[in-house]
Design a protein around this motif. Sequence first.
Motif, PDB file in Angstrom:
ATOM      1  N   ASP A  54     -18.746  33.538   8.778  1.00  0.00           N
ATOM      2  CA  ASP A  54     -17.643  33.108   9.645  1.00  0.00           C
ATOM      3  C   ASP A  54     -17.996  31.798  10.343  1.00  0.00           C
ATOM      4  O   ASP A  54     -17.173  30.868  10.408  1.00  0.00           O
ATOM      5  N   ILE A  55     -19.211  31.728  10.872  1.00  0.00           N
ATOM      6  CA  ILE A  55     -19.631  30.510  11.583  1.00  0.00           C
ATOM      7  C   ILE A  55     -19.741  29.341  10.623  1.00  0.00           C
ATOM      8  O   ILE A  55     -19.289  28.229  10.901  1.00  0.00           O
ATOM      9  N   TRP A  56     -20.325  29.602   9.460  1.00  0.00           N
ATOM     10  CA  TRP A  56     -20.535  28.541   8.470  1.00  0.00           C
ATOM     11  C   TRP A  56     -19.207  27.991   7.961  1.00  0.00           C
ATOM     12  O   TRP A  56     -19.041  26.773   7.824  1.00  0.00           O
ATOM     13  N   ASP A  57     -18.272  28.879   7.702  1.00  0.00           N
ATOM     14  CA  ASP A  57     -16.972  28.430   7.221  1.00  0.00           C
ATOM     15  C   ASP A  57     -16.256  27.580   8.269  1.00  0.00           C
ATOM     16  O   ASP A  57     -15.586  26.595   7.941  1.00  0.00           O
ATOM     17  N   THR A  58     -16.428  27.963   9.562  1.00  0.00           N
ATOM     18  CA  THR A  58     -15.790  27.203  10.641  1.00  0.00           C
ATOM     19  C   THR A  58     -16.409  25.817  10.765  1.00  0.00           C
ATOM     20  O   THR A  58     -15.713  24.817  10.921  1.00  0.00           O
ATOM     21  N   VAL A  59     -17.754  25.761  10.671  1.00  0.00           N
ATOM     22  CA  VAL A  59     -18.462  24.488  10.833  1.00  0.00           C
ATOM     23  C   VAL A  59     -18.170  23.544   9.675  1.00  0.00           C
ATOM     24  O   VAL A  59     -17.990  22.334   9.860  1.00  0.00           O
ATOM     25  N   THR A  60     -18.120  24.086   8.480  1.00  0.00           N
ATOM     26  CA  THR A  60     -17.991  23.234   7.291  1.00  0.00           C
ATOM     27  C   THR A  60     -16.548  22.986   6.858  1.00  0.00           C
ATOM     28  O   THR A  60     -16.315  22.286   5.868  1.00  0.00           O
ATOM     29  N   GLU A  61     -15.612  23.561   7.600  1.00  0.00           N
ATOM     30  CA  GLU A  61     -14.213  23.331   7.249  1.00  0.00           C
ATOM     31  C   GLU A  61     -13.861  21.858   7.480  1.00  0.00           C
ATOM     32  O   GLU A  61     -14.130  21.305   8.554  1.00  0.00           O
ATOM     33  N   ASN A  62     -13.303  21.244   6.492  1.00  0.00           N
ATOM     34  CA  ASN A  62     -12.964  19.820   6.555  1.00  0.00           C
ATOM     35  C   ASN A  62     -14.189  18.930   6.794  1.00  0.00           C
ATOM     36  O   ASN A  62     -14.084  17.836   7.359  1.00  0.00           O
ATOM     37  N   PHE A  63     -15.365  19.437   6.405  1.00  0.00           N
ATOM     38  CA  PHE A  63     -16.613  18.662   6.593  1.00  0.00           C
ATOM     39  C   PHE A  63     -16.651  17.518   5.597  1.00  0.00           C
ATOM     40  O   PHE A  63     -16.409  17.727   4.391  1.00  0.00           O
ATOM     41  N   PRO A  64     -16.914  16.297   6.036  1.00  0.00           N
ATOM     42  CA  PRO A  64     -16.810  15.141   5.132  1.00  0.00           C
ATOM     43  C   PRO A  64     -17.932  15.049   4.100  1.00  0.00           C
ATOM     44  O   PRO A  64     -17.762  14.410   3.074  1.00  0.00           O
ATOM     45  N   ARG A  65     -19.075  15.674   4.385  1.00  0.00           N
ATOM     46  CA  ARG A  65     -20.228  15.546   3.483  1.00  0.00           C
ATOM     47  C   ARG A  65     -20.243  16.658   2.447  1.00  0.00           C
ATOM     48  O   ARG A  65     -19.504  17.643   2.550  1.00  0.00           O
ATOM     49  N   ASP A  66     -21.136  16.502   1.458  1.00  0.00           N
ATOM     50  CA  ASP A  66     -21.306  17.533   0.440  1.00  0.00           C
ATOM     51  C   ASP A  66     -21.917  18.779   1.087  1.00  0.00           C
ATOM     52  O   ASP A  66     -22.989  18.713   1.711  1.00  0.00           O
ATOM     53  N   ILE A  67     -21.250  19.926   0.964  1.00  0.00           N
ATOM     54  CA  ILE A  67     -21.683  21.151   1.640  1.00  0.00           C
ATOM     55  C   ILE A  67     -23.066  21.604   1.140  1.00  0.00           C
ATOM     56  O   ILE A  67     -23.929  22.041   1.919  1.00  0.00           O
ATOM     57  N   LYS A  68     -23.290  21.487  -0.140  1.00  0.00           N
ATOM     58  CA  LYS A  68     -24.562  21.922  -0.713  1.00  0.00           C
ATOM     59  C   LYS A  68     -25.721  21.092  -0.171  1.00  0.00           C
ATOM     60  O   LYS A  68     -26.775  21.626   0.205  1.00  0.00           O
TER      61      LYS A  68
END
Length: 226
Positions: free
Chosen positions: A177-191
């Motif tokens: 839940d926290i990770w999805d919130t932080v990385t939502e619309n994140f400009p960088r490559d998630i991996k």
Amino acid sequence: MAPKSDNTESIVLNFVNEQNRPLNTQNAADALQKFNLKKTAVQKALDSLADSGTITFKEYGEQKIYIARQDQFEIPNNEELAQMKEDNANLQEQLQEKKKTITEVESEIKSLQSNLTLEEIQEKDTKLRKEVKEMEEKLIKLREGITLVRPEDKKAVEDMYADKINQWRKRKRMFRDIWDTVTENFPRDIKEFKEELGIEYDEDVGLSFQAYSDLIQHGKKRGRGQ
């Protein structure tokens, strides 16, 4: 009690002759302390022996160097010197052989010491036989289908395991839940971001949450079958 004067000279003379090398008063006094001789007594004896010609001396500034008379010693000729060298070489060879033998004996002793004594072997044999007997008895019970774990102990372990699985599931869901919130619309490559933070999923380290969860269901089914 200090030795008498004539006895002191005898002790000093014997020492000088035995050493047969240049000596000063301090050398002689240090070596003759075991005879309870003081430095002044040693100095007096050396001077007396030198004055009488029993020993010789040379002066170097204020210091006197004493040495035994060389004419009292037999000087070997060339043939005798050669024989002495040969004897010395033989003795050195024998010495090396003795050292080698000693080393081999010491090695054998260490090897024997590292082995068990008869009493220790018997004690270990008794212990192993007892362990084998206990394991055979346990194996017989298992083959007969006898439960060796008390039901209450089994239940306690299963409950603890189930609690750990629930904690795992809960923390896994919280992280997601926290990770999805932080990385939502994140400009960088998630991996790349995950690797930069040093985050690893269960699968990254070869763990399967589902496999561990299935163990609980498998245990329940086996319990109903019994």
